[in-house]
Design a protein around this motif. Sequence first.
Motif, mmCIF file in Angstrom:
data_model
loop_
_atom_site.group_PDB
_atom_site.id
_atom_site.type_symbol
_atom_site.label_atom_id
_atom_site.label_comp_id
_atom_site.label_asym_id
_atom_site.label_seq_id
_atom_site.Cartn_x
_atom_site.Cartn_y
_atom_site.Cartn_z
ATOM 1 N N LEU A 1 37.757 39.500 43.384
ATOM 2 C CA LEU A 1 38.402 40.757 42.996
ATOM 3 C C LEU A 1 37.700 41.373 41.786
ATOM 4 C CD1 LEU A 1 42.138 39.702 43.423
ATOM 5 C CD2 LEU A 1 40.883 41.315 44.863
ATOM 6 N N ILE B 1 46.644 37.588 45.324
ATOM 7 C CA ILE B 1 45.991 38.893 45.193
ATOM 8 C C ILE B 1 46.933 39.893 44.538
ATOM 9 C CG2 ILE B 1 45.017 40.829 46.486
ATOM 10 C CD1 ILE B 1 44.132 38.730 48.600
ATOM 11 N N PHE C 1 38.160 45.218 40.903
ATOM 12 C CA PHE C 1 39.613 45.343 40.801
ATOM 13 C C PHE C 1 40.142 44.858 39.461
ATOM 14 C CE2 PHE C 1 40.039 45.889 45.443
ATOM 15 C CZ PHE C 1 40.964 46.894 45.433
#
Length: 231
Positions: free
Chosen positions: A224, A93, A229
């Motif tokens: 994500l 991540i 993101f």
Amino acid sequence: MKKLTILLLLLVVLSLTACNGRKNAETNTSSGEAQTSKSEAKISTGSHKVLVVYFSRVGNADLPKNVDTVASASLKVTKGGVQGNNEVVAKMIQKAVGGDLFLIQRADKLPADYSVIERQGQEERDANMRPKLAKHVKNMGSYDVVILVYPNWWFDMPMAVYSFIDEYDLSGKTIVPFCTSGGSGFSNSIETIGKLEPKATILEGLEISQDLPNNTEDDVNKRLSKIGFIK
């Protein structure tokens, strides 16, 4: 006259039943729309300061150098040595979104034997314990996004994760949960986080098999991307 009265009463009952049916249908539709909206929610546009928080067996237990990573759950051999599965996911991540990495670390070490950790985890959950933490985030106020990575222990978060959440007021921040498990997924942990931090925004995270399949990083990046993101 009596038959007419009975007929009128039947018509009234049928009318009320139809109205209630329409009302319930409208309620169910609204509820479904709210759930869909929540699952499709995205991070707000603009720059964000991200803290990737994780709890892992590595860093919380005194593991021997020759620890068996094949038979033992939650461990992974990487180029950087033996790492906990949640540490591996947290670093995936961080690689994708940047930000800072923080290990939730207990003041007291867990035993090396995983079966003993399991028993201890169950006992702590049953007692609703809050283990004391050895490390603390000094500047939590500077972060607006907290990505929380943790294993499912006994259909719940490890109690050290509760200690972390209890320590900080995450009101106004965005929380994104990622959970590794042997098949139980998040269980009720997302709802629990919502109750502990009612003024935070919780986006749709990802549940991951504790075996970390080969496509894990792709799945992490897709999630994500879904929540905005990464492009």
